[in-house]
Design an enzyme around this catalytic site. Sequence first.
Site, mmCIF file in Angstrom:
data_model
loop_
_atom_site.group_PDB
_atom_site.id
_atom_site.type_symbol
_atom_site.label_atom_id
_atom_site.label_comp_id
_atom_site.label_asym_id
_atom_site.label_seq_id
_atom_site.Cartn_x
_atom_site.Cartn_y
_atom_site.Cartn_z
ATOM 1 N N ASP A 98 0.857 -1.184 0.000
ATOM 2 C CA ASP A 98 0.000 0.000 0.000
ATOM 3 C C ASP A 98 0.895 1.237 0.000
ATOM 4 O OD1 ASP A 98 -2.324 1.662 0.444
ATOM 5 O OD2 ASP A 98 -3.237 -0.033 1.491
ATOM 6 N N ASP A 200 -3.164 4.742 -2.359
ATOM 7 C CA ASP A 200 -4.229 5.371 -1.579
ATOM 8 C C ASP A 200 -4.623 6.736 -2.162
ATOM 9 O OD1 ASP A 200 -5.658 4.946 1.026
ATOM 10 O OD2 ASP A 200 -4.745 6.876 1.505
ATOM 11 N N GLU A 251 -6.451 3.832 -5.962
ATOM 12 C CA GLU A 251 -7.721 4.009 -5.237
ATOM 13 C C GLU A 251 -8.205 5.403 -5.594
ATOM 14 O OE1 GLU A 251 -9.784 4.220 -0.839
ATOM 15 O OE2 GLU A 251 -8.023 5.375 -1.388
ATOM 16 N N HIS A 325 -11.517 -2.739 3.641
ATOM 17 C CA HIS A 325 -11.386 -2.337 5.043
ATOM 18 C C HIS A 325 -12.111 -1.033 5.354
ATOM 19 C CE1 HIS A 325 -8.535 -0.021 2.809
ATOM 20 N NE2 HIS A 325 -8.294 0.735 3.870
ATOM 21 N N ASP A 326 -12.673 -0.378 4.346
ATOM 22 C CA ASP A 326 -13.395 0.878 4.562
ATOM 23 C C ASP A 326 -14.902 0.721 4.442
ATOM 24 O OD1 ASP A 326 -10.992 2.325 4.767
ATOM 25 O OD2 ASP A 326 -10.940 2.732 2.600
HETATM 26 O O1 TEU Z 1 -9.654 5.710 1.829
HETATM 27 C C1 TEU Z 1 -10.057 6.805 1.110
HETATM 28 C C2 TEU Z 1 -11.471 7.153 1.121
HETATM 29 O O2 TEU Z 1 -11.853 8.191 0.633
HETATM 30 C C3 TEU Z 1 -12.503 6.280 1.684
HETATM 31 O O3 TEU Z 1 -12.460 4.958 1.484
HETATM 32 C C4 TEU Z 1 -12.804 6.618 3.071
HETATM 33 O O4 TEU Z 1 -12.093 5.841 4.011
HETATM 34 C C5 TEU Z 1 -14.246 6.353 3.321
HETATM 35 O O5 TEU Z 1 -14.969 6.639 2.180
HETATM 36 C C6 TEU Z 1 -14.730 7.207 4.408
HETATM 37 O O6 TEU Z 1 -16.107 7.112 4.444
HETATM 38 C C7 TEU Z 1 -8.298 5.502 1.959
HETATM 39 C C8 TEU Z 1 -8.033 4.306 2.846
HETATM 40 O O7 TEU Z 1 -8.501 3.150 2.222
HETATM 41 C C9 TEU Z 1 -8.632 4.568 4.191
HETATM 42 O O8 TEU Z 1 -8.531 3.457 5.056
HETATM 43 C C10 TEU Z 1 -7.924 5.755 4.779
HETATM 44 O O9 TEU Z 1 -8.538 6.124 5.994
HETATM 45 C C11 TEU Z 1 -7.947 6.955 3.838
HETATM 46 O O10 TEU Z 1 -7.628 6.625 2.495
HETATM 47 C C12 TEU Z 1 -6.909 7.964 4.273
HETATM 48 O O11 TEU Z 1 -5.627 7.453 4.043
#
Ligand code: TEU
Length: 547
Positions: A98, A200, A251, A325-326
């Site tokens: 990542d 990310d 992402e 994970h989100d």
């Molecule tokens: O996530 C980015 C993001 O915009 C979303 O998935 C967000 O976590 C979610 O929509 C909130 O509702 C990435 C990562 O996958 C996430 O775990 C991190 O918290 C985020 O970036 C910041 O690095």
Amino acid sequence: MDQPWWKRCVAYQIYPRSFCDSNGDGVGDLRGITSKLDYLASLGIGMVWLCPVYASPNDDNGYDISDYEAIQPDFGTLEDWIALRDGLHARGIRLVMDLVANHSSDEHAWFVESRTAKDSGKRDWYIWRPPAADGGPPNDWQSVFGGPAWEYDAATGEYYLHLFSKKQPDLNWESTAFRTELFAMMRRWVALGIDGFRMDVINLIAKPDGLGAGDNEGGMDRALNGPRMRDYLAEMRREVFAGTDLVTIGETPGMPLELAREITDERAPLLDMQFHFEHVDLDHAPGASKWDSTPMTMPALRATLSRWQDGMEPHGWNSLYLGNHDQPRAVSRYGDDGRYRRESATLLMTLLLTLKGTPFIYQGDEIGMANVAFDSITDYRDIETLNAWLWLTGTRGLDAASALAMIRKKSRDNARTPMQWSAAPNAGFSAAAPWIAPNPDYTGHNVAAAEADPDSVLHYTRRLIALRQGTPALRSGRYRLLDAEHPALWLYERTSEMGRCVVALNFSDTTQPLPPALAELPCLLTNHHNPAADTLAAWEARNLGPA
Ligand code: TEU
């Protein structure tokens, strides 16, 4: 023409904090993952995406990196990481790391130096602006996790930008010195034998011109897909990936389809594939907070994913996911985690593994793990969830029960409870109390039980991966929706010069007639015991040939 390796394989996402704890401190770690290598290999996957394992104060569980080249001590050492890398490679599984480079931790040495003085050598590695005329933040952008996206720093009397938590200051990609150092760091990981990066929020790196005092127009969406993003990605490709066969996976929340197709165009790619967010945004109204859930319907899901299936043709490439994970657990969100849990979990796995693109299985989905319903906000750990609780019960004035109901549905912690390995205490995840409590349903839903049950989601997932890997039409064939209107059935075919497959999914809890032309096709795999030729049972998924 041979497809590149990353188009041919199924990927598996690991959230290390919650996968397996080897040393009894309640936190998952690298040796824990290494102890499960044979399990991973038994699935038939060809790639692991490992969520961040770098040094971090864990304000956002590792997405706030304080040293890109040190392993988080909770997770182990570089030697442990090397053992994991070698163990994966020995089993023919590639390792994707990542890359979190839109922001770092405020505890990273770069930021510590940047904040010391306006003329610090690394001042412009982050995004600093003077206060607005009234002394407040430079503009009204709100961070993704709630509250202003600007934090005042008394040491120099300026604000820094943080699109996520205030412990995640945004890096300034306009600084050539920063990019040079970032690319050098990435090359050092490449030299360590990794197979690619998942990047990310990589479409947030190019901030708009004129960002600063008083410029509010358009809000934070203006940080998405900024004009110089293409230049930065092209430069990164040149500087880090030229001459390698590494995979780059973006992402990209809020990236429109046309741009995604252009960016992943195999004839001149900036990224090899990307995760869009359209289907995970279907269960709240546009503009509403994610906590204000609306029902998720199959026709909406079908329309959205079909649009991306068609729209990425002929030269783009999709990353496929139903959970990560989100996100809440797929079976709880798109399926039925009550009466039809096994059926709907296997149906969703069928969908994920028979669309065109590279499928990413999120850890635990292969045993049908479901959302957790904690009794109290004190059981939740995620920064976004805890901030949302304060907002829902504070600004929004909701009572605790209503706020908790909203959080149970959408909290990222739904996906972060410990992997359920067995019915032993702590789900077999750890000898100690885990950092976040396990879902109490682990006693009935766990890997050991699934191994022992030939009908389990786990065994079905293995059969499905084998079917995909052995069926060229499922790996590379074009997607075509067969009926855009059916209220309950999602019917599509995948065709290539190598053959044709039809997938029939019943997204309902009633038996549905199968169109006669499909009823004649031989069944390659179904999630149902006694499939009837001309009907699909509740939540039945059927893969039909000829292959
Ligand atoms: O996530 C980015 C993001 O915009 C979303 O998935 C967000 O976590 C979610 O929509 C909130 O509702 C990435 C990562 O996958 C996430 O775990 C991190 O918290 C985020 O970036 C910041 O690095």
